[in-house]
Design a protein around this motif. Sequence first.
Motif, mmCIF file in Angstrom:
data_model
loop_
_atom_site.group_PDB
_atom_site.id
_atom_site.type_symbol
_atom_site.label_atom_id
_atom_site.label_comp_id
_atom_site.label_asym_id
_atom_site.label_seq_id
_atom_site.Cartn_x
_atom_site.Cartn_y
_atom_site.Cartn_z
ATOM 1 N N ILE A 9 0.861 -1.175 0.000
ATOM 2 C CA ILE A 9 0.000 0.000 0.000
ATOM 3 C C ILE A 9 0.900 1.228 0.000
ATOM 4 C CG2 ILE A 9 -1.770 1.309 1.211
ATOM 5 C CD1 ILE A 9 -2.753 -1.298 2.427
ATOM 6 N N GLY A 10 0.767 2.028 -1.044
ATOM 7 C CA GLY A 10 1.589 3.224 -1.211
ATOM 8 C C GLY A 10 2.661 2.978 -2.253
ATOM 9 N N ASP A 35 -2.810 2.292 -4.239
ATOM 10 C CA ASP A 35 -2.473 3.699 -4.061
ATOM 11 C C ASP A 35 -3.700 4.504 -4.448
ATOM 12 O OD1 ASP A 35 0.481 5.313 -3.950
ATOM 13 O OD2 ASP A 35 -1.269 6.464 -4.582
ATOM 14 N N THR A 58 -8.377 1.156 -0.342
ATOM 15 C CA THR A 58 -7.824 0.175 0.601
ATOM 16 C C THR A 58 -8.852 -0.865 1.031
ATOM 17 O OG1 THR A 58 -8.185 1.704 2.458
ATOM 18 C CG2 THR A 58 -5.981 1.656 1.463
ATOM 19 N N VAL A 74 3.111 4.384 3.119
ATOM 20 C CA VAL A 74 2.352 5.618 2.901
ATOM 21 C C VAL A 74 2.883 6.675 3.861
ATOM 22 C CG1 VAL A 74 0.296 4.356 2.150
ATOM 23 C CG2 VAL A 74 0.555 4.940 4.553
ATOM 24 N N HIS A 79 0.039 5.230 8.889
ATOM 25 C CA HIS A 79 0.568 3.903 9.231
ATOM 26 C C HIS A 79 -0.316 3.130 10.207
ATOM 27 C CE1 HIS A 79 5.038 4.794 8.027
ATOM 28 N NE2 HIS A 79 4.199 4.860 7.003
#
Length: 120
Positions: A9-10, A35, A58, A74, A79
């Motif tokens: 993720i990110g 993302d 997400t 991210v 977080h």
Amino acid sequence: MERVKFGIIGIGNMGSAHVSFMETLDNVELRAVCDIAPEAFQRIPEKICERIRCFTDTETFFNEADVDAVLIAVPHYFHPDLAIRALQAGKHIIVEKPIAVHKAEAERLIAEGEKHPHLV
């Protein structure tokens, strides 16, 4: 050896670097990325994009990505929430440093991790 199915993720500077690094590991298979900015996927080499799923949400990622573990890359403030959501979805986590910006948020993440000892 069984391969660990990963999602990231990110896909900014660090996330895209992790994509490239995962390609060098024998025991890891990158299965999905997420993302909020679709243009971030342009950072991923086309040969990789062809075989992974790309998500911009997400919740959809957590519900649909076929992954064992999630690497969270991210901005720091996000977080704890994403790591907690990943744990609640039954995923192992790796969180970029720092795990949280504030001590209370780090403690909240640690407390959630203690509820999922099979993921630690």
